[in-house]
Enzyme design. Structure first.
Site, PDB file in Angstrom:
ATOM      1  N   HIS A   1      31.403  -0.660  85.782  1.00 13.50           N
ATOM      2  CA  HIS A   1      31.312  -2.086  86.400  1.00 13.50           C
ATOM      3  C   HIS A   1      31.574  -2.453  86.913  1.00 13.50           C
ATOM      4  O   HIS A   1      30.881  -3.343  88.842  1.00 13.50           O
ATOM      5  CB  HIS A   1      30.810  -3.342  85.232  1.00 13.50           C
ATOM      6  CG  HIS A   1      29.823  -2.179  84.045  1.00 13.50           C
ATOM      7  ND1 HIS A   1      30.185  -2.625  82.444  1.00 13.50           N
ATOM      8  CD2 HIS A   1      28.640  -2.107  83.918  1.00 13.50           C
ATOM      9  CE1 HIS A   1      29.522  -1.790  81.901  1.00 13.50           C
ATOM     10  NE2 HIS A   1      28.703  -1.146  82.005  1.00 13.50           N
TER      11      HIS A   1
ATOM     12  N   GLY B   1      24.977   2.728  89.696  1.00  6.80           N
ATOM     13  CA  GLY B   1      26.233   4.085  89.188  1.00  6.80           C
ATOM     14  C   GLY B   1      25.129   4.841  88.672  1.00  6.80           C
ATOM     15  O   GLY B   1      24.453   5.581  88.668  1.00  6.80           O
TER      16      GLY B   1
ATOM     17  N   ARG C   1      29.538   2.124  76.168  1.00  6.68           N
ATOM     18  CA  ARG C   1      29.424   3.015  74.477  1.00  6.68           C
ATOM     19  C   ARG C   1      30.569   3.558  73.554  1.00  6.68           C
ATOM     20  O   ARG C   1      31.091   3.999  72.797  1.00  6.68           O
ATOM     21  CB  ARG C   1      27.918   4.167  74.623  1.00  6.68           C
ATOM     22  CG  ARG C   1      26.764   3.439  74.432  1.00  6.68           C
ATOM     23  CD  ARG C   1      25.680   4.218  73.885  1.00  6.68           C
ATOM     24  NE  ARG C   1      24.711   3.452  74.223  1.00  6.68           N
ATOM     25  CZ  ARG C   1      23.310   3.136  74.655  1.00  6.68           C
ATOM     26  NH1 ARG C   1      24.201   4.123  76.084  1.00  6.68           N
ATOM     27  NH2 ARG C   1      22.202   2.982  74.533  1.00  6.68           N
TER      28      ARG C   1
ATOM     29  N   LEU D   1      31.802  -5.223  80.420  1.00  6.25           N
ATOM     30  CA  LEU D   1      31.671  -4.506  81.552  1.00  6.25           C
ATOM     31  C   LEU D   1      32.879  -4.113  81.205  1.00  6.25           C
ATOM     32  O   LEU D   1      33.746  -4.505  80.733  1.00  6.25           O
ATOM     33  CB  LEU D   1      31.982  -5.813  82.550  1.00  6.25           C
ATOM     34  CG  LEU D   1      30.221  -7.125  82.431  1.00  6.25           C
ATOM     35  CD1 LEU D   1      30.613  -7.695  83.549  1.00  6.25           C
ATOM     36  CD2 LEU D   1      29.384  -5.795  82.631  1.00  6.25           C
ATOM     37  N   HIS D   2      33.285  -2.494  82.103  1.00  6.96           N
ATOM     38  CA  HIS D   2      34.174  -2.255  82.139  1.00  6.96           C
ATOM     39  C   HIS D   2      35.064  -1.981  83.318  1.00  6.96           C
ATOM     40  O   HIS D   2      33.859  -2.124  84.747  1.00  6.96           O
ATOM     41  CB  HIS D   2      34.447  -0.876  81.341  1.00  6.96           C
ATOM     42  CG  HIS D   2      32.709   0.248  81.680  1.00  6.96           C
ATOM     43  ND1 HIS D   2      32.729   0.644  83.106  1.00  6.96           N
ATOM     44  CD2 HIS D   2      32.277   0.180  80.578  1.00  6.96           C
ATOM     45  CE1 HIS D   2      31.709   0.978  82.813  1.00  6.96           C
ATOM     46  NE2 HIS D   2      31.146   1.207  81.296  1.00  6.96           N
TER      47      HIS D   2
END
Ligand code: AMP
Length: 291
Positions: free
Chosen positions: A42, A159, A199, A38-39
């Site tokens: 998210h 998203g 990614r 998660l970033h």
């Protein structure tokens, strides 16, 4: 600062029982499906899930799933090397106010041997990413249908980064009367404009510089459209030149109607420009609304 605890459930059947009991008790449920690593993109969905769960004045249930879904990867794609960090993800969930996380122990927990039922959303899955990733959206729609059935949320958040995926899921929810609100959330970007993606972890410093050409090309098109250049072919040609000039391999650049995803000849309010390109072996996607 102490981090609040997040409850982690590994077994989908146990998850379903818990969520059903909560729903039956009148608790409002908001779900964010993810593949983990998660970033901040998210995290924006998770915080919104917290807010949406609590709508109406009573504390609801903000939940997330973390599952690298094998059925949405093609045979030559990055399933085996997809980045994972469950511990870090749980800290992100806790900080965002998530109450409960479904993290199936292994792929067989979701797709048991003998699984043979698939959800195919026809038109929305065609073209764009659907053309270069055969079977991808069938895998996405099927796992999201399962997650919605396991959780029975009032609202599920996705998203706009994965713009075609959002269209596929909206279409599925409508066509199958799933009785859940599908909420789309804006793309979160790094300071330099690169759309956040799990990614991006694959990118070397040189790759990252090439990857920036995607968002730059999209912003350029946005600016040109705002100044009156509406010809989709002209806008697409310029974007192609910018991305290929940076050393990325373009998969597609299209201008489409944001609702139907049908290509348009002239950019207009309600148009969206979408790109996919390979930077080295990493496939990246991005999109913007055109004015
Ligand atoms: P993923 O883990 O890649 O399957 O993504 C889970 C959800 O997070 C999907 O609904 C994505 O569209 C969303 N998401 C991923 N990256 C971003 C971003 N940069 N901004 C907003 N949402 C994102």
């Amino acid at each position: 600062m102490t981090t609040p605890e997040v409850e982690v459930i590994r077994d989908p059947a146990a998850w379903q029982a818990r969520c059903r009991a909560d729903r039956d008790a009148g608790v409002r449920i908001a779900l964010v499906p993810t593949m983990g690593y998660l970033h901040e993109g998210h995290a924006s969905l998770l915080r919104e899930a917290r807010r949406r769960a609590d709508e109406g004045g009573r504390r609801g249930l903000a939940v997330a799933s973390i599952f690298v879904n094998p059925t949405q990867f093609g045979p030559s794609e990055d399933l085996s090397r997809y980045p994972r960090d469950l511990e870090g993800d749980l800290a992100t969930c806790a900080a965002a106010g998530v109450d409960r996380v479904l993290a199936p122990a292994d792929p067989a927990a979701m797709f048991a041997p003998g699984h043979q039922t698939w959800v195919t959303v026809e038109r929305a899955s065609e073209g764009l990413c659907g053309a270069s990733r055969p079977g991808h959206f069938r895998g996405v729609a099927t796992v999201v249908a399962k997650l919605l059935n396991l959780t029975r949320p009032h609202v599920a958040l996705f998203g706009e980064k994965d713009f075609q995926q959002l269209a596929v899921i909206r279409t599925m929810a409508r066509d199958l009367d799933l009785g859940v609100e599908i909420a789309g959330m804006p793309i979160v970007r790094d300071a330099d404009g690169l759309a956040l993606s799990s990614r991006n972890a694959y990118l070397s410093a040189a790759d990252r510089a090439r990857a920036l050409s995607l968002s730059r090309a999209l912003l350029e098109a946005q600016g040109a459209a705002a100044s009156g250049e509406r010809d989709a072919d002209v806008l697409r040609r310029r974007a192609r030149a910018r991305i290929e000039g940076a050393g990325a391999r373009l998969d597609y650049v299209e201008i489409v109607d944001a609702t139907t995803l049908a290509p348009v000849a002239r950019a207009a309010p309600g148009s969206r420009m979408l790109v996919a390109a390979f930077v080295g072996t990493t496939r990246l996607i991005d999109n913007v609304a055109l004015p």
